[in-house]
Design an enzyme around this catalytic site. Structure first.
Site, mmCIF file in Angstrom:
data_model
loop_
_atom_site.group_PDB
_atom_site.id
_atom_site.type_symbol
_atom_site.label_atom_id
_atom_site.label_comp_id
_atom_site.label_asym_id
_atom_site.label_seq_id
_atom_site.Cartn_x
_atom_site.Cartn_y
_atom_site.Cartn_z
ATOM 1 N N LYS A 39 0.848 -1.196 0.000
ATOM 2 C CA LYS A 39 0.000 0.000 0.000
ATOM 3 C C LYS A 39 0.882 1.244 0.000
ATOM 4 O O LYS A 39 2.012 1.205 0.510
ATOM 5 C CB LYS A 39 -0.856 -0.038 1.273
ATOM 6 C CG LYS A 39 -1.949 1.016 1.375
ATOM 7 C CD LYS A 39 -2.691 0.835 2.696
ATOM 8 C CE LYS A 39 -3.936 1.679 2.796
ATOM 9 N NZ LYS A 39 -4.641 1.468 4.086
ATOM 10 N N SER B 109 -9.522 1.048 2.946
ATOM 11 C CA SER B 109 -8.654 1.899 2.156
ATOM 12 C C SER B 109 -7.618 1.136 1.331
ATOM 13 O O SER B 109 -7.084 1.699 0.380
ATOM 14 C CB SER B 109 -7.941 2.874 3.093
ATOM 15 O OG SER B 109 -7.087 2.200 3.989
ATOM 16 N N ILE C 194 -7.399 0.577 10.179
ATOM 17 C CA ILE C 194 -7.819 1.294 11.390
ATOM 18 C C ILE C 194 -9.324 1.176 11.583
ATOM 19 O O ILE C 194 -9.842 1.452 12.664
ATOM 20 C CB ILE C 194 -7.387 2.776 11.350
ATOM 21 C CG1 ILE C 194 -7.523 3.449 12.717
ATOM 22 C CG2 ILE C 194 -8.186 3.546 10.303
ATOM 23 C CD1 ILE C 194 -7.023 4.867 12.765
ATOM 24 N N GLY C 195 -10.023 0.746 10.512
ATOM 25 C CA GLY C 195 -11.476 0.622 10.617
ATOM 26 C C GLY C 195 -12.014 -0.446 9.674
ATOM 27 O O GLY C 195 -13.230 -0.582 9.511
ATOM 28 N N GLY C 196 -11.089 -1.188 9.044
ATOM 29 C CA GLY C 196 -11.509 -2.234 8.110
ATOM 30 C C GLY C 196 -10.676 -2.267 6.843
ATOM 31 O O GLY C 196 -10.981 -3.002 5.906
ATOM 32 N N SER C 197 -9.588 -1.521 6.824
ATOM 33 C CA SER C 197 -8.910 -1.237 5.557
ATOM 34 C C SER C 197 -8.146 -2.381 4.914
ATOM 35 O O SER C 197 -7.830 -2.307 3.731
ATOM 36 C CB SER C 197 -7.985 -0.024 5.726
ATOM 37 O OG SER C 197 -8.755 1.155 5.809
#
Lengths: 550, 550
Positions: free
Chosen positions: B133, B208, B229-232
């Site tokens: 990434k 992301s 951090i939230g599902g990335s």
């Protein structure tokens, strides 16, 4: 003390505490040493029987546990001995905030009955009296952490640590004193007042867990529990001449314990054991890990006790230590240097290696901490004090930075981590200086640039807080040495370090001299790598044996 | 797109990226599928030789590594195959931010030489091409995380993860696309533009880490690395039909990686592997742990790979799962329910137990996250965008809470920990519902209430972010099922849940129907207990075998 409302409330609360103590444990005034007698360490309550004297003289917690578990001693008789010595200690140096004596005897009796009936201890701490800093909620008892505003608050549940200690078989019986806001290296507040050092009552026992330090040094408890965000289990241990462990973050469950600045995580407070014996630290850590605290407190890391890591340094033969003679910011008083030299000599004689440690920019480290500790601009303490009208004590709340925004706190976290990285690299790089070609096993460091400070003068926590910032586990150990005006006749060595608090510290030695610190014990700390509690305990054992303190 | 300065800069940078790609890898326009062909998954670059087709078809990373290490394949020929398929993928769904192709071939060649000469791989990932990434700094290459303001920034050092991957023998060759601010479940920014889903180019690949998701689904890389951090790492894996692991905090070194909101620690971002094969996750985690990352990054926990914890669930025979059919806030689209039922049936048929999971007040959990993610009042993204003039994309920066003070953030931390405690207790309490009398081994949960969303509609990260808040490790797995208009003819089941985003979600299914999501893969996640990466990987293996995806 003024007769302002807050002071009246505090005094009333202290009296209520005293009223809970069964009368038979108070020693008659006439049987107490004179108020101007500086050292009271080693004195025993005249109420102790011969057998009870033997009990409080068993300084090895493992040995004490064995005697209870093998039914050579009952939990009730052990408790009776410690209660007597605790109340005597209270009369001499004022250590208590709350007592649970009748319930403790009930609990001890129940444990004795279980052991008698089943032959099996309920847990590894079965029957052991344990004292706690005034942060650990116990259901049904008042807890106010020394804030007048919280007087009258009765806990509706145990905190997780107390739950697990009970599960492990420990018997809580007293809680102990701490400073206003729990953010100071001494002990004084408007509820329970000042705690002094049993080795010299003109000195502080250190803080914030100073009530424990004084109680343990007096053999009023075999094992105590404190907290440490900047040195709070270590400073009292060093100043009082006992042992303590500062574990790394999130090893011992903090859930539901009271604290100032709850929710602050940039440098978290941790819970650690204190004991007049080395084995007290090991028994506590093993017992807590055995309760699987991660199943109760979601913040605790899942780390069972690692016996291999504990034993490895003990089997290694030759260990490599690094001595940090001072932190490069504040030179230490002569007795500290004397103790450092003695430790190096003993380790070397025992076949270990000791190289010099070059402190890595401690000015940067402690500058970060100055902001971390006051990132709320002093709101926490200001709100608490305003609620009752009690004034903020000197040394607290002063020089607060501005109240940071979250974004500013993020930048501070980055600066903190950059500092941590430089220290990690320095530790790794020590491999180039050892005979083994491996990094040093541990750093030995002063706990403060002075021994137990003259009351109100403990304003330098740099030697302990730096390890909180780095999250390195530390064991404080007694060197067995004490300040002696006949020996400690020298001056602070080396050159003054400009632009720091160094001069203030050197001036204090000039002002008070060894006489001012007479009989203060000299402790040091041995510092391990992050998250390695078992390893540093194993190293501390080797060290303690080399210096003949184990 | 406007011709504003920021847009001109972005376009110029994208062209510079393309210019670095050697010409021979571009497929002629005429050989590409038509632009209106929705599904391109499974297509292979016409430039691939027969042997290269075999290489990119080896979906098992362990098997691929074995072929390289046993010299059946060279690293150079493996890289050549993946580079060809990567550039083809770029032409179809736009996944790249930066390439290092010439250097990658040099590195691969050097590794081949070492292996030929010594017979020994330099590390566990010897010779494996790896995609990253656009957050992982590689010395000498531009990294701008999709922000126009950072265009032209060339990295002066590797981040720690890249250092360790190189040490393990991996060959970096491309970096992949991500959304503005890295805080969105889709991929679009003003530098590299929009990435679409290979299974249906009207859909988002998720975010992301969506560039990775799309690349891996196209077999353009055997192993990718993202952040979460939230599902990335999980949303793109589910939306693209591959595997991923979200480890717990501080297991994989984040040091010196770029990110938005650096220093934010209330819910830290973590790094995790993504792969079209299950074994990719295991190889990555073993390889990183073997590099002892805690000796490089002071934040990483010292946790060697725990083979026992990995094997235990595989040897256990019968496992207990809990199925969370929905989160009690937003009902899921019919294909998700179909996949859930299929997984339950397969697990049951394989002899495992599946009970129902009652979600624990996810409204509270996601409310906490809403504040955590915008605790800076949107300052981070606002500053970054203002620096170049690029606008804040929809779904970001909106509805920001006020910029919290440190004290307010402390209160939020306390609320977060109270929530974590309720979930921990619920997990423990599941023991009452299993046949073993032990708590469930894992929870199975949707990754989102929908499969790959129609572009711009992925505005619900609740199904993934809740596990970030709790810090539970998760493995996303493909169920092998895809949306099929012939099968997925039903409506959203159950009763509407008032006062939530439930209606919007149900309405979208009504609006688009299965045709709108045609061919989207259906992934789910299996969630383990905090800090237990090895255990959840072991459980995921058992599950993957039961559903015949391993």
């Amino acid at each position: 003390m003024s007769t302002a409302g807050f002071a009246v409330k505090g005094t009333k609360r202290a009296k209520a505490r005293d009223a809970l103590i069964p009368k038979q444990y108070w020693v008659a005034e006439k049987d107490l040493p004179p108020a101007d007698q500086k050292s009271v360490v080693g004195l025993l309550s005249p109420l102790l029987t011969k057998k009870e004297i033997e009990i409080v003289s068993i300084l090895d917690v493992t040995a004490l546990l064995e005697k209870i578990h093998s039914r050579q001693l009952t939990s009730v008789e052990v408790l009776e001995a410690y209660v007597k010595q605790t109340i005597f200690t209270q009369q001499l140096v004022r250590v208590l905030t709350e007592t649970m004596i009748p319930e403790a005897f009930e609990n001890a009796k129940a444990l004795d009955k279980i052991l008698a009936e089943t032959g099996k201890p309920v847990g590894p701490l079965h029957g052991l009296p344990i004292s706690l800093k005034d942060q650990f909620h116990i259901k049904g008892y008042e807890l106010n952490i020394g804030y007048v505003s919280r007087i009258g608050t009765v806990s509706d549940r145990h905190c997780t640590l107390v739950d697990l200690l009970v599960k492990a078989g420990a018997v809580y019986y007293v809680r102990t004193n701490l400073p206003q806001n729990i953010m100071r290296g001494e002990v004084d507040n408007f509820v329970y007042g000042l705690t002094t050092n049993p080795s010299n009552r003109d000195l502080t026992p250190g803080g914030s867990t100073g009530g424990e330090g004084a109680l343990l040094a007096m053999h009023g408890s075999p094992l105590g529990v404190g907290t440490d965000i900047g040195g709070s289990v270590r400073i009292p241990a060093a100043f009082c001449g006992i042992w303590s462990l500062r574990p790394s973050y999130h090893r011992v469950p903090y859930q539901w314990a009271a604290n100032s600045m709850l929710g602050q995580e940039a440098v978290p407070s941790v819970i650690g054991p204190m004991s007049s014996s080395y084995t007290g630290l090991v028994e506590f850590m093993k017992a807590i890990a055995a309760q699987e605290p991660w199943l109760y407190d979601p913040i605790v890391l899942e780390k069972p006790w690692n016996e291999t890591a504990f034993e490895t340094p003990q089997k290694k033969g030759k260990l490599s230590f690094a001595m940090m003679w001072d932190d490069g910011v504040t030179r230490v008083h002569p007795p500290i240097t004397r103790a450092e030299k003695a430790v190096v000599a003993a380790l070397t004689a025992a076949g270990h290696e000791v190289i010099d440690w070059s402190p890595v920019d401690h000015v940067e480290g402690t500058s970060i901490l100055d902001v971390v500790y006051k990132a709320d601009g002093g709101k926490d303490i200001a709100d608490e004090c305003a609620a009752s009208g009690e004034p903020i004590l000197p040394g607290l709340g002063e020089g607060a930075s501005k109240h940071l925004t979250v974004w500013e706190a993020w930048q501070l976290n980055k600066r903190r981590d950059a500092y941590r990285k430089t220290y990690l690299d320095a530790w790794n790089a020590s491999a180039a200086k050892t005979s083994s070609g491996r990094p040093v096993d541990a750093i030995i460091s002063p706990v403060a640039p002075f021994v137990a400070a003259v009351l109100t003068e403990n304003d330098n926590l740099d030697y302990t807080s730096i390890w909180n910032l780095l999250d390195y586990p530390c064991v404080v150990f007694p060197t067995g040495l004490r300040v002696d005006p006949k020996i400690d006749t020298g001056k602070v060595g080396g050159e003054p370090i400009p632009g720091t608090r160094d001069k203030t510290n050197a001036d204090r030695w000039e002002e008070h001299g060894a006489v001012g610190y007479e009989n203060a014990p000299i402790g040091l700390q041995v510092v391990g790598r992050r998250g390695r509690e078992e390893e540093i305990l194993g190293i501390a054992k080797v060290l303690g044996q080399a210096i003949k303190q184990i």
